[in-house]
Design a protein around this motif. Structure first.
Motif, PDB file in Angstrom:
ATOM      1  N   ASN A  35       0.580  -0.893   0.284  1.00  0.00           N
ATOM      2  CA  ASN A  35      -0.173  -0.260  -0.037  1.00  0.00           C
ATOM      3  C   ASN A  35       1.004   1.116  -0.440  1.00  0.00           C
ATOM      4  O   ASN A  35       1.562   1.477   1.205  1.00  0.00           O
ATOM      5  CB  ASN A  35      -1.096   0.416   1.158  1.00  0.00           C
ATOM      6  CG  ASN A  35      -2.103   1.270   0.728  1.00  0.00           C
ATOM      7  OD1 ASN A  35      -2.064   2.113   0.016  1.00  0.00           O
ATOM      8  ND2 ASN A  35      -2.703   0.622   1.961  1.00  0.00           N
ATOM      9  N   GLY A  38     -13.335   5.751  -0.766  1.00  0.00           N
ATOM     10  CA  GLY A  38     -13.518   5.002  -0.097  1.00  0.00           C
ATOM     11  C   GLY A  38     -15.026   4.569  -0.007  1.00  0.00           C
ATOM     12  O   GLY A  38     -14.979   3.315  -0.381  1.00  0.00           O
ATOM     13  N   LYS A  45     -15.227  -0.156  -1.752  1.00  0.00           N
ATOM     14  CA  LYS A  45     -13.821  -0.979  -1.663  1.00  0.00           C
ATOM     15  C   LYS A  45     -13.753  -1.533   0.236  1.00  0.00           C
ATOM     16  O   LYS A  45     -14.784  -0.747   0.724  1.00  0.00           O
ATOM     17  CB  LYS A  45     -12.997  -0.917  -2.096  1.00  0.00           C
ATOM     18  CG  LYS A  45     -12.343  -0.603  -3.416  1.00  0.00           C
ATOM     19  CD  LYS A  45     -10.770  -0.189  -3.656  1.00  0.00           C
ATOM     20  CE  LYS A  45     -10.897  -0.157  -4.766  1.00  0.00           C
ATOM     21  NZ  LYS A  45      -9.431   0.051  -5.711  1.00  0.00           N
ATOM     22  N   PHE A  89     -12.990  -3.403   4.069  1.00  0.00           N
ATOM     23  CA  PHE A  89     -11.834  -3.106   3.990  1.00  0.00           C
ATOM     24  C   PHE A  89     -10.920  -4.370   3.847  1.00  0.00           C
ATOM     25  O   PHE A  89     -11.052  -5.413   4.406  1.00  0.00           O
ATOM     26  CB  PHE A  89     -12.074  -2.815   5.632  1.00  0.00           C
ATOM     27  CG  PHE A  89     -10.785  -2.219   6.574  1.00  0.00           C
ATOM     28  CD1 PHE A  89     -10.428  -1.671   6.296  1.00  0.00           C
ATOM     29  CD2 PHE A  89     -10.065  -3.253   7.312  1.00  0.00           C
ATOM     30  CE1 PHE A  89      -9.122  -1.350   7.163  1.00  0.00           C
ATOM     31  CE2 PHE A  89      -9.142  -3.072   8.165  1.00  0.00           C
ATOM     32  CZ  PHE A  89      -8.575  -2.010   8.108  1.00  0.00           C
ATOM     33  N   ASP A  90      -9.628  -4.375   3.084  1.00  0.00           N
ATOM     34  CA  ASP A  90      -8.466  -5.326   3.080  1.00  0.00           C
ATOM     35  C   ASP A  90      -7.257  -4.573   3.623  1.00  0.00           C
ATOM     36  O   ASP A  90      -6.982  -3.923   2.808  1.00  0.00           O
ATOM     37  CB  ASP A  90      -8.976  -6.086   1.617  1.00  0.00           C
ATOM     38  CG  ASP A  90      -8.448  -6.936   1.729  1.00  0.00           C
ATOM     39  OD1 ASP A  90      -8.115  -7.879   2.372  1.00  0.00           O
ATOM     40  OD2 ASP A  90      -7.547  -7.341   0.667  1.00  0.00           O
ATOM     41  N   ASN A 130      -5.538   0.176  -0.175  1.00  0.00           N
ATOM     42  CA  ASN A 130      -6.997   0.632   0.894  1.00  0.00           C
ATOM     43  C   ASN A 130      -7.196   2.009   1.346  1.00  0.00           C
ATOM     44  O   ASN A 130      -6.498   2.622   1.511  1.00  0.00           O
ATOM     45  CB  ASN A 130      -6.845  -0.418   2.156  1.00  0.00           C
ATOM     46  CG  ASN A 130      -8.454  -0.854   3.054  1.00  0.00           C
ATOM     47  OD1 ASN A 130      -9.054  -0.223   2.728  1.00  0.00           O
ATOM     48  ND2 ASN A 130      -8.033  -0.992   4.053  1.00  0.00           N
ATOM     49  N   ARG A 131      -8.109   2.429   1.392  1.00  0.00           N
ATOM     50  CA  ARG A 131      -8.191   3.971   0.679  1.00  0.00           C
ATOM     51  C   ARG A 131      -8.376   4.339   2.906  1.00  0.00           C
ATOM     52  O   ARG A 131      -8.171   5.405   3.013  1.00  0.00           O
ATOM     53  CB  ARG A 131      -9.799   4.195   0.387  1.00  0.00           C
ATOM     54  CG  ARG A 131      -9.530   4.416  -0.774  1.00  0.00           C
ATOM     55  CD  ARG A 131      -8.092   4.656  -1.423  1.00  0.00           C
ATOM     56  NE  ARG A 131      -8.530   4.251  -2.881  1.00  0.00           N
ATOM     57  CZ  ARG A 131      -7.551   4.484  -3.607  1.00  0.00           C
ATOM     58  NH1 ARG A 131      -6.568   5.255  -4.153  1.00  0.00           N
ATOM     59  NH2 ARG A 131      -7.981   4.560  -5.500  1.00  0.00           N
ATOM     60  N   TYR A 132      -8.514   2.750   3.090  1.00  0.00           N
ATOM     61  CA  TYR A 132      -9.133   3.364   4.616  1.00  0.00           C
ATOM     62  C   TYR A 132      -7.959   3.448   5.723  1.00  0.00           C
ATOM     63  O   TYR A 132      -8.142   4.198   6.764  1.00  0.00           O
ATOM     64  CB  TYR A 132     -10.265   2.456   5.412  1.00  0.00           C
ATOM     65  CG  TYR A 132     -11.215   2.264   4.850  1.00  0.00           C
ATOM     66  CD1 TYR A 132     -12.246   3.782   4.377  1.00  0.00           C
ATOM     67  CD2 TYR A 132     -11.743   1.405   3.417  1.00  0.00           C
ATOM     68  CE1 TYR A 132     -13.342   3.582   4.314  1.00  0.00           C
ATOM     69  CE2 TYR A 132     -12.932   0.906   2.910  1.00  0.00           C
ATOM     70  CZ  TYR A 132     -13.703   2.505   3.333  1.00  0.00           C
ATOM     71  OH  TYR A 132     -14.668   2.443   2.182  1.00  0.00           O
TER      72      TYR A 132
END
Length: 156
Positions: free
Chosen positions: A41, A102, A107, A109-110, A115-117
């Motif tokens: 990421n 997000g 998407k 949560f991965d 992952n945007r979060y």
């Protein structure tokens, strides 16, 4: 009537602030390498690194206070206050942007991959370090402001 300057921090409080800032730098660098190498990421890695830079600036301010540098030049703290405000604004806009991305992309949560979060989490760390940079530079500037004005008036 101007408010009086705050009392100086105790040596224990100053050491805790320095330790907290140093841990922020270390955690930011370790998180950046973890996000980049293990979790792939790069956005979160970049924001962790930027957060570590802002934590380093906060550490720099505390160390320079302990050396007595701000007693001679408290006006230089305005630049760090501006940097803190910029970091806060940058972090808030980035949190808004990545959170919106997000939600719109829908998407899950991965942990692995883009992952945007997780990026929102790293941006919130930058927000907290920006607030810390702004507060600590304002605190030290206010601590020496009256003393600096008195010596400036004596010289002129």
């Amino acid at each position: 009537m101007a408010a009086s300057s705050p009392p100086p921090p105790s040596t224990v409080a100053l050491r805790l602030w320095i330790a907290f800032s140093a841990s922020g730098v270390l955690i930011g660098v370790v998180a950046a390498s973890l996000f980049c190498v293990c979790l792939h990421n790069r956005n979160a890695a970049g924001w962790s690194l930027v957060s570590a830079i802002v934590a380093f600036l906060t550490l720099y301010i505390h160390v320079q206070y302990s050396r007595g540098v701000w007693k001679k030049e408290p006006y230089r703290l305005c630049y760090f206050m501006g940097t803190g405000v910029f970091a806060i604004m940058f972090a808030l806009s980035s949190i808004t942007c990545y959170l919106t991305l997000g939600i719109v992309e829908n998407k899950p949560f991965d942990v692995y991959g883009e992952n945007r979060y997780l990026v929102v989490l790293c941006c919130s760390f930058m927000l907290s370090w920006g607030c810390s940079l702004l507060w600590s530079s304002w605190f030290y500037k206010r601590l020496y402001e009256d003393e600096y004005r008195l010596t400036e008036n004596i010289i002129h």
